[in-house]
Design a protein around this motif. Sequence first.
Motif, mmCIF file in Angstrom:
data_model
loop_
_atom_site.group_PDB
_atom_site.id
_atom_site.type_symbol
_atom_site.label_atom_id
_atom_site.label_comp_id
_atom_site.label_asym_id
_atom_site.label_seq_id
_atom_site.Cartn_x
_atom_site.Cartn_y
_atom_site.Cartn_z
ATOM 1 N N THR A 100 -50.113 -37.756 40.828
ATOM 2 C CA THR A 100 -50.289 -38.911 39.968
ATOM 3 C C THR A 100 -50.301 -38.474 38.512
ATOM 4 O O THR A 100 -50.967 -37.505 38.151
ATOM 5 C CB THR A 100 -51.605 -39.635 40.301
ATOM 6 O OG1 THR A 100 -51.575 -40.053 41.667
ATOM 7 C CG2 THR A 100 -51.805 -40.852 39.418
ATOM 8 N N GLY A 101 -49.547 -39.171 37.673
ATOM 9 C CA GLY A 101 -49.499 -38.845 36.252
ATOM 10 C C GLY A 101 -48.197 -39.306 35.640
ATOM 11 O O GLY A 101 -47.336 -39.883 36.317
ATOM 12 N N THR A 102 -48.019 -39.038 34.348
ATOM 13 C CA THR A 102 -46.781 -39.414 33.668
ATOM 14 C C THR A 102 -45.638 -38.533 34.155
ATOM 15 O O THR A 102 -45.848 -37.456 34.721
ATOM 16 C CB THR A 102 -46.935 -39.241 32.152
ATOM 17 O OG1 THR A 102 -47.135 -37.849 31.856
ATOM 18 C CG2 THR A 102 -48.125 -40.047 31.626
ATOM 19 N N ARG A 134 -45.798 -35.148 32.650
ATOM 20 C CA ARG A 134 -46.756 -34.253 33.306
ATOM 21 C C ARG A 134 -46.189 -33.748 34.628
ATOM 22 O O ARG A 134 -46.345 -32.577 34.976
ATOM 23 C CB ARG A 134 -48.072 -34.984 33.546
ATOM 24 C CG ARG A 134 -49.105 -34.162 34.294
ATOM 25 C CD ARG A 134 -50.440 -34.867 34.387
ATOM 26 N NE ARG A 134 -51.057 -34.999 33.074
ATOM 27 C CZ ARG A 134 -52.261 -35.530 32.879
ATOM 28 N NH1 ARG A 134 -52.957 -35.998 33.898
ATOM 29 N NH2 ARG A 134 -52.762 -35.611 31.662
ATOM 30 N N THR A 158 -46.096 -44.274 39.272
ATOM 31 C CA THR A 158 -47.318 -43.636 38.787
ATOM 32 C C THR A 158 -47.322 -42.128 39.000
ATOM 33 O O THR A 158 -48.381 -41.502 38.924
ATOM 34 C CB THR A 158 -48.543 -44.241 39.492
ATOM 35 O OG1 THR A 158 -48.361 -44.119 40.916
ATOM 36 C CG2 THR A 158 -48.709 -45.705 39.138
ATOM 37 N N GLU A 189 -54.691 -26.858 35.928
ATOM 38 C CA GLU A 189 -55.561 -27.654 35.068
ATOM 39 C C GLU A 189 -54.866 -28.908 34.538
ATOM 40 O O GLU A 189 -55.533 -29.859 34.125
ATOM 41 C CB GLU A 189 -56.055 -26.798 33.897
ATOM 42 C CG GLU A 189 -56.980 -25.661 34.329
ATOM 43 C CD GLU A 189 -57.512 -24.873 33.143
ATOM 44 O OE1 GLU A 189 -57.078 -25.165 31.999
ATOM 45 O OE2 GLU A 189 -58.342 -23.970 33.356
ATOM 46 N N GLY A 190 -53.540 -28.921 34.554
ATOM 47 C CA GLY A 190 -52.826 -30.097 34.082
ATOM 48 C C GLY A 190 -52.666 -31.180 35.128
ATOM 49 O O GLY A 190 -52.114 -32.248 34.851
ATOM 50 N N LEU A 191 -53.171 -30.910 36.333
ATOM 51 C CA LEU A 191 -53.020 -31.864 37.446
ATOM 52 C C LEU A 191 -54.122 -32.902 37.394
ATOM 53 O O LEU A 191 -55.310 -32.577 37.326
ATOM 54 C CB LEU A 191 -53.071 -31.105 38.772
ATOM 55 C CG LEU A 191 -52.764 -31.906 40.036
ATOM 56 C CD1 LEU A 191 -51.319 -32.387 40.004
ATOM 57 C CD2 LEU A 191 -53.010 -31.054 41.267
ATOM 58 N N ASP A 192 -53.733 -34.160 37.414
ATOM 59 C CA ASP A 192 -54.701 -35.253 37.391
ATOM 60 C C ASP A 192 -55.180 -35.575 38.807
ATOM 61 O O ASP A 192 -56.370 -35.621 39.081
ATOM 62 C CB ASP A 192 -54.068 -36.489 36.758
ATOM 63 C CG ASP A 192 -55.036 -37.652 36.660
ATOM 64 O OD1 ASP A 192 -56.249 -37.389 36.591
ATOM 65 O OD2 ASP A 192 -54.583 -38.810 36.649
ATOM 66 N N GLN A 193 -54.244 -35.799 39.723
ATOM 67 C CA GLN A 193 -54.596 -36.149 41.101
ATOM 68 C C GLN A 193 -53.461 -35.754 42.030
ATOM 69 O O GLN A 193 -52.286 -35.874 41.682
ATOM 70 C CB GLN A 193 -54.851 -37.654 41.218
ATOM 71 C CG GLN A 193 -55.275 -38.107 42.613
ATOM 72 C CD GLN A 193 -55.513 -39.609 42.651
ATOM 73 O OE1 GLN A 193 -55.937 -40.208 41.677
ATOM 74 N NE2 GLN A 193 -55.215 -40.212 43.784
ATOM 75 N N ASP A 213 -58.828 -43.158 45.634
ATOM 76 C CA ASP A 213 -58.009 -42.000 45.281
ATOM 77 C C ASP A 213 -56.670 -41.960 46.001
ATOM 78 O O ASP A 213 -55.775 -41.224 45.589
ATOM 79 C CB ASP A 213 -58.781 -40.705 45.601
ATOM 80 C CG ASP A 213 -60.080 -40.602 44.830
ATOM 81 O OD1 ASP A 213 -60.100 -41.000 43.649
ATOM 82 O OD2 ASP A 213 -61.083 -40.135 45.407
#
Length: 289
Positions: A21-23, A26, A44, A62-66, A218
């Motif tokens: 999940t993220g842009t 990303r 998403t 660390e750049g991972l949101d979900q 989630d």
Amino acid sequence: MLFRSARLRAGDPTNSSVIITGTQARVDAIAARHGLTVRKRLQTGAVLDVPAGRLKDVTDDEGLDQVSGNYTLRAHMAVTVQAIGADQVWAGDDEDGRDGYTGEGIVVAVLDTGVAPLPELRSRILANVDFTNPRGKAADENGHGTHVAGIIAASGKSARGVAPGAGIVNLKVLDANGQGEAGDVIEAIDWAVANRRRYRIRVLNLSLGGPVLQSYRDDPLAQAVERAYRAGLVVVASAGNHGKLADGRQVLGGITVPGNSPFAFTVAALNTKQDRKSTRLNSSHMSES
């Protein structure tokens, strides 16, 4: 993160398919850092392929949101017109002065194995989109989707659905074995939301389900259901086929995703031994409890 924990305990021996999940920026950055292949882009996030032994590196980024597993969903079967009293709804209630309802003007998006253009359905199908194959024609190679669409909107001499006046948008998300990936179902839900005005879609039907591996808050599929709900669509999902074991023992907590979402109308079943009066009594009791 249940998906990650289970895979890591098993030694992460095989390739994985995950939903991030993220842009898109990303997603591209994470894919580039770990040499991953982006299989499908979602509204998403995206579905990415992770080689065996690489899952921990990805989930520790660390750049991972979900991140969620791109788990498998399977088709669920439905009930018949007479068992739920649909014919009584068509007839209306003369004593109370209520008109009958046939679903006229309502369009249902059926996310399933596809819908075959049978005579009883051909005039009801407004669009066909295949999310399992970019070149596919949304043909039903299993039969489940056609059965479900027939229960919803068949109109003909040999069959009559629950809402014979309704239209069908055929969104194929399951294969010939009645199985599909969460990412495809998510893409189909977001397509239905984006095209709801074009095809006048009011309802999404998901007679399918997969394992509940995380909270609905989630789970990316449950999140897609919430997006559809907030866009004004009614989402109907099956509770699953896990009410009892083969020996008759009851199973608690057997509801599948996306039926576990509070933003879906989750449909289970009961056996009234073909007693229509019992069906009405049970429905009345459930509405009062």
